[in-house]
Design a protein around this motif. Sequence first.
Motif, PDB file in Angstrom:
ATOM      1  N   ASP A   1       0.856  -1.177   0.000  1.00  0.00           N
ATOM      2  CA  ASP A   1       0.000   0.000   0.000  1.00  0.00           C
ATOM      3  C   ASP A   1       0.897   1.233   0.000  1.00  0.00           C
ATOM      4  OD1 ASP A   1      -1.847   1.970   0.328  1.00  0.00           O
ATOM      5  OD2 ASP A   1      -2.802   1.114   2.104  1.00  0.00           O
ATOM      6  N   THR A   2       1.170   1.750  -1.175  1.00  0.00           N
ATOM      7  CA  THR A   2       2.109   2.873  -1.315  1.00  0.00           C
ATOM      8  C   THR A   2       1.390   4.207  -1.524  1.00  0.00           C
ATOM      9  OG1 THR A   2       2.293   2.420  -3.690  1.00  0.00           O
ATOM     10  CG2 THR A   2       3.912   1.380  -2.239  1.00  0.00           C
ATOM     11  N   ARG A   3       0.128   4.293  -1.113  1.00  0.00           N
ATOM     12  CA  ARG A   3      -0.598   5.559  -1.249  1.00  0.00           C
ATOM     13  C   ARG A   3       0.016   6.639  -0.363  1.00  0.00           C
ATOM     14  NH1 ARG A   3      -6.407   3.819   0.548  1.00  0.00           N
ATOM     15  NH2 ARG A   3      -5.090   2.620   2.004  1.00  0.00           N
ATOM     16  N   GLU A   4      -0.176   7.873  -0.742  1.00  0.00           N
ATOM     17  CA  GLU A   4       0.299   8.991   0.063  1.00  0.00           C
ATOM     18  C   GLU A   4      -0.695   9.280   1.182  1.00  0.00           C
ATOM     19  OE1 GLU A   4       0.965  12.259  -2.519  1.00  0.00           O
ATOM     20  OE2 GLU A   4       2.643  11.331  -3.574  1.00  0.00           O
ATOM     21  N   GLY A   5      -0.227  10.024   2.175  1.00  0.00           N
ATOM     22  CA  GLY A   5      -1.110  10.397   3.275  1.00  0.00           C
ATOM     23  C   GLY A   5      -1.065   9.411   4.427  1.00  0.00           C
ATOM     24  N   SER A   6      -1.919   9.664   5.412  1.00  0.00           N
ATOM     25  CA  SER A   6      -1.891   8.879   6.651  1.00  0.00           C
ATOM     26  C   SER A   6      -2.726   7.608   6.588  1.00  0.00           C
ATOM     27  CB  SER A   6      -2.394   9.751   7.809  1.00  0.00           C
ATOM     28  OG  SER A   6      -3.739  10.167   7.566  1.00  0.00           O
ATOM     29  N   ARG A   7      -3.592   7.471   5.581  1.00  0.00           N
ATOM     30  CA  ARG A   7      -4.518   6.335   5.546  1.00  0.00           C
ATOM     31  C   ARG A   7      -3.803   4.972   5.504  1.00  0.00           C
ATOM     32  NH1 ARG A   7      -9.889   5.317   3.940  1.00  0.00           N
ATOM     33  NH2 ARG A   7     -10.279   3.157   4.576  1.00  0.00           N
ATOM     34  N   PRO A   8      -2.764   4.760   4.663  1.00  0.00           N
ATOM     35  CA  PRO A   8      -2.106   3.443   4.643  1.00  0.00           C
ATOM     36  C   PRO A   8      -1.568   3.035   6.012  1.00  0.00           C
ATOM     37  CG  PRO A   8      -1.431   4.734   2.755  1.00  0.00           C
ATOM     38  CD  PRO A   8      -2.194   5.663   3.647  1.00  0.00           C
ATOM     39  N   GLY A   9      -0.893   3.966   6.703  1.00  0.00           N
ATOM     40  CA  GLY A   9      -0.340   3.651   8.013  1.00  0.00           C
ATOM     41  C   GLY A   9      -1.400   3.306   9.035  1.00  0.00           C
ATOM     42  N   GLU A  10      -2.538   4.025   8.974  1.00  0.00           N
ATOM     43  CA  GLU A  10      -3.627   3.748   9.917  1.00  0.00           C
ATOM     44  C   GLU A  10      -4.268   2.396   9.634  1.00  0.00           C
ATOM     45  OE1 GLU A  10      -6.198   7.050   9.419  1.00  0.00           O
ATOM     46  OE2 GLU A  10      -4.883   8.488  10.469  1.00  0.00           O
ATOM     47  N   ASP A  11      -4.491   2.084   8.353  1.00  0.00           N
ATOM     48  CA  ASP A  11      -5.103   0.797   7.999  1.00  0.00           C
ATOM     49  C   ASP A  11      -4.248  -0.369   8.468  1.00  0.00           C
ATOM     50  OD1 ASP A  11      -7.193   2.096   6.866  1.00  0.00           O
ATOM     51  OD2 ASP A  11      -6.658   1.677   4.774  1.00  0.00           O
ATOM     52  N   ILE A  12      -2.946  -0.283   8.221  1.00  0.00           N
ATOM     53  CA  ILE A  12      -2.044  -1.367   8.622  1.00  0.00           C
ATOM     54  C   ILE A  12      -2.028  -1.513  10.138  1.00  0.00           C
ATOM     55  CG2 ILE A  12       0.398  -2.018   8.764  1.00  0.00           C
ATOM     56  CD1 ILE A  12      -0.840  -2.735   6.134  1.00  0.00           C
ATOM     57  N   GLY A  13      -1.945  -0.382  10.846  1.00  0.00           N
ATOM     58  CA  GLY A  13      -1.913  -0.431  12.301  1.00  0.00           C
ATOM     59  C   GLY A  13      -3.170  -1.055  12.885  1.00  0.00           C
ATOM     60  N   ASN A  14      -4.339  -0.654  12.381  1.00  0.00           N
ATOM     61  CA  ASN A  14      -5.595  -1.205  12.885  1.00  0.00           C
ATOM     62  C   ASN A  14      -5.701  -2.694  12.585  1.00  0.00           C
ATOM     63  OD1 ASN A  14      -6.493   1.268  13.879  1.00  0.00           O
ATOM     64  ND2 ASN A  14      -7.393   1.863  11.914  1.00  0.00           N
ATOM     65  N   PHE A  15      -5.299  -3.098  11.384  1.00  0.00           N
ATOM     66  CA  PHE A  15      -5.379  -4.511  11.005  1.00  0.00           C
ATOM     67  C   PHE A  15      -4.460  -5.363  11.885  1.00  0.00           C
ATOM     68  CE2 PHE A  15      -3.660  -7.996   8.321  1.00  0.00           C
ATOM     69  CZ  PHE A  15      -4.819  -8.765   8.256  1.00  0.00           C
ATOM     70  N   LEU A  16      -3.247  -4.902  12.120  1.00  0.00           N
ATOM     71  CA  LEU A  16      -2.326  -5.656  12.977  1.00  0.00           C
ATOM     72  C   LEU A  16      -2.875  -5.762  14.395  1.00  0.00           C
ATOM     73  CD1 LEU A  16       1.138  -4.217  11.828  1.00  0.00           C
ATOM     74  CD2 LEU A  16       0.300  -6.542  11.473  1.00  0.00           C
ATOM     75  N   ASP A  17      -3.418  -4.667  14.901  1.00  0.00           N
ATOM     76  CA  ASP A  17      -3.949  -4.658  16.275  1.00  0.00           C
ATOM     77  C   ASP A  17      -5.099  -5.641  16.410  1.00  0.00           C
ATOM     78  OD1 ASP A  17      -4.029  -3.876  18.890  1.00  0.00           O
ATOM     79  OD2 ASP A  17      -5.348  -2.178  18.520  1.00  0.00           O
ATOM     80  N   ARG A  18      -6.026  -5.616  15.441  1.00  0.00           N
ATOM     81  CA  ARG A  18      -7.179  -6.519  15.522  1.00  0.00           C
ATOM     82  C   ARG A  18      -6.753  -7.975  15.348  1.00  0.00           C
ATOM     83  NH1 ARG A  18      -9.309  -2.541  12.149  1.00  0.00           N
ATOM     84  NH2 ARG A  18      -9.074  -3.904  10.333  1.00  0.00           N
TER      85      ARG A  18
END
Length: 1058
Positions: free
Chosen positions: A695-712
């Motif tokens: 997920d090489t998109r710009e902005g904060s969304r990629p980092g947030e998605d990965i973090g939430n997925f790992l946490d869950r």
Amino acid sequence: MMRQIVLSVLGKISNLLIQESDSLLGVEDQIQCIETLLRRYADDSCNVCQKKLLRKTIYDLEDVIDELIIKSARRSNRDVCIRYVSAFVHLPMYFFYFLALVDLLDHYRFRERLEQIKIKISVVYTRWLQEAGYWHKSFGVYDVGIGYSVISPVIGLFEALATRNELRPTVRRQARRLRDEFRSLDDFLKDIEQSKQLSEVGMAWMEELCDVCRSAENVVGLFLQRMKNGRRGPFENLVWAPLNFISQRKLFLQMASINRKIRDISGRRDEAIPRSISGSNNDQSLYQQGKPLPRDADQLDMVSFDEDVDAVMAQLLKDDPRCITISIVGVGGIGKTNLAKLIYDSQTIADHFPNRIWVSRATEFNIIEQIFSVKDSTLVSYPFWHEKFAYTVRQLVNAFFLDKKYLIVVDDLCLTELCLPREFWTNMGRVFNDIPNGARILFTIRNFRQAPPDTETSFIYRLHLRSHDESWALFTHTLKVNILPEMQNLKGHIIRTCGGLPKVILKLRELLSQRDATLEEWSRVLDRLNQDQEPWLEILDEINKYLPLYLRRCLFYFGLFPVGRKIPARRLIALWVAEGLGCQQSNEKSPEHVAEACLRELMNYNMVQVTEKKLNGRVKTCCLPEALQVHWFSKAKEANFLQGHSDISNTNIGVIRRLADHLQQNDAIFDDIHCHNNASSYSRYRDVVSFLSFDTREGSRPGEDIGNFLDRSISSNCFRFLWVLDLENVYRPKLPKAVGQLTRLRYLGLRSTYLEMLPVFINKLLNLQTLDLKRTCINTLPCSIWKMQKLRHLFLDESFRNTFVPRQEESSLVDLQTLWGAFVDENSPVRNGLDTSLNIKKLGLKCKISVPSQNAAMSSQLVDVANWIVKLKDLQSLRLKSFDESGQPWDLHLQSLVEHVDLSNIYLVGKLKNQHLVSALPRSLIDLTLSASGLVEDPMQTLAKLPNLRIVRLLSRSFTGKNMLCSFGGFPKLEVLKFWELELLEEWNVEEGALTSLKDLEIRSCGNLKMLPDGLQHVRTLRELKLTKLPMVSSRIKDNLGGEWNKIAHIRHVWKED
């Protein structure tokens, strides 16, 4: 497998008789009798009829041996206690009578059990001798294999468990059973590794086996680690006995579950082998039996084949009077005939070989007739292996080559299925090897199994797929229409479609030459060509029939990457190592070395395309050709290597082992990662071992998605067996605290994430082997980095001053092999810190003063760095930079590097305090870069003596003199030479006979250089010359005319820029 079981127990008996003789309790005669019986029939153990009875008997024998050792240890402890008590208390005589009675009962019990074991062993082998004949089967074992990389570690763990005398007998017996079951599967895998036969169902079966191996490794490894950490004294052991009992009971139940799974897998092992195998033609692929490939060699020239031409011609022109054979090997359509034709027609070859013969499509039956243009009935009467045939041909050869030097090209040699290649080449060698006048024979062969063996006089050249630049150059050169500027947008699509196969490039050129040059028309042709698998059938057939299993798994890994993605070789190799794909049976080579060899082998098979090369010729990036990946991706899913990348409508995803987020909405995993699905569906991620995000998109969304997925996922008890977490190029991922629970993590890739702070949980990831923090914004590494005893590769970013903190305790990075991008200032812990890591092979440091007043302290640090480098005897690559507080190059303190026999790459920025260092470089050096070195004397006179030097870059202020000279015979292997910003250089002379291998020369911003050396006109190997900002030289070269131009007129590509 039975033979291994017997040999294992024989080892225990030998140890018992030699080192534990006090344990025998009067049963030594029985033990020796059993040992004699087992040694007599050990080699025949695989052939007995009652294998189950023999195995059970051997287990009983191991139990007796363990009990003997335990009893002996307890008796010794008992005697010590009695002597201690007797010193203070008088013990009654009946107490000693009671102890003697206990020992006597033990003695009779052991003798009775051993007698029963001896009888059972005699019965098993006696029945076999009456019913079976002797036969022996040996397996060819690969240096790298699935059995070793996946199963052997598990066997070792169960072996360790079985020898733990403090464990209950039932636990040890279960460990032995599992050990032997895995050994049996290990033998089976070695067998199919040798035959290379495995169906798609078989690949799925193998992945299932790998899952069980990982589970067993986790269960037993964790238990043994707890035992190691929980060692206590006798009193504490008594207190903790109930918990120990529960722990062993839990282990026994887990092993029982593993045993059920492995017995089920073992019972289905026959499914792994295809039911119908055409064994009559193992050396002939389906594609070879079809129509011959079209010949397009006449339409190509040196474009994109120049390096191959140079490599083969160097062997042909070697000063060796013996007859040398060279085989150009590669799949159909890769350009073998084109390469041979370029060599055959070159003027250099024509001058060296006055007599040349070209033979096309020969077989073992007519090759001699075609070479010598004869029809001899004697040759037809005898097969090539017959002595009469060899005698007749030898006479013919001696007469033919008596006083003439020949080059013979045998194009598209094809041995029939009845021919045994090794026997054929042995007889051919006997015929041609005695020719003493320097004759050469050049073969082009599709199938490397039909090539002659690699010897002193026989070489194999594996022709690879073309790189991206080579593919584009070949395409544009052969295209018959002009490429409009707007068509350049299709460049990437064209390159990916061709996959580096010249046959496809020529086909595409033909199709596009017949079409209107419009974006829509060309796109339509590309889409249609990409669906055509015909050019790749030979490679696919090679994969399915002959590719070893360990290479298939490596090839499957390409399916984790998006189609057409350029994959950095260093990333791929590190991922393979983290998953154990680079293991080998001996420890002579590192896993990284073995993984790199696997990558080269896949390139040799023409299955992997090198997309970009480094200046030194090594692989920078690679990919699986798009047409192959489309086909091979489905194979990987059938084999259960890749799951979760199916259409979202497919609800039967099954267990996911490797997870790759390609940001595609039709992936079944997309909603879980990016749409915050209900955690109930996360159970399918329980056994994931690798997670890669693209997920090489710009902005904060990629980092947030990965973090939430790992946490869950981790909160749902998933990812607990994760080895690989690769988030390269994901912008600032929000790593949750739960990642600290991934204690089995081996690879953490955070390159190009621009992460600002390393999370505190890093102190729990003590099994990390690779930590990649390059292109992150992290300033300071946590002190816990020193506790990572298994860390092998640490990549940092020197631009953001990645600094170490001092060690808090006696711990060091003893296994560290790569330390790249580390920042060193006057406060960095070099002495008694970094210099305790002595196994480093690749070292990259940036040294810089933080404040002007610390010059003396920084000088001391640089001396410590120099002393540390001297101790790094395994060093292969060194990159060292020194700057002052204003960012200007500063002092470098380095001692002699002559004894660093493996050091091949040196990059130095800074003023050399030791001006004699240039004469103290190792002979192994291949690549040298100097910048701001301040050398006063001409370095070329000294560097010219290094026999392996291929690349030299002298950058700004590296040399401050006015004259340089390259003498006759100097730089025999130098291929790349660059002079940048040598502002005081006025004259450079090159003698005839110097720089005999130079291919690439660049001179930039050397404003005082008056003229080019006359000797360049004698450097006939030079292909590229770049001249930038050379006012005096440029004034002499006008309109490509005049004497100055004549020096470089023979060079194929000349670039001039003012």
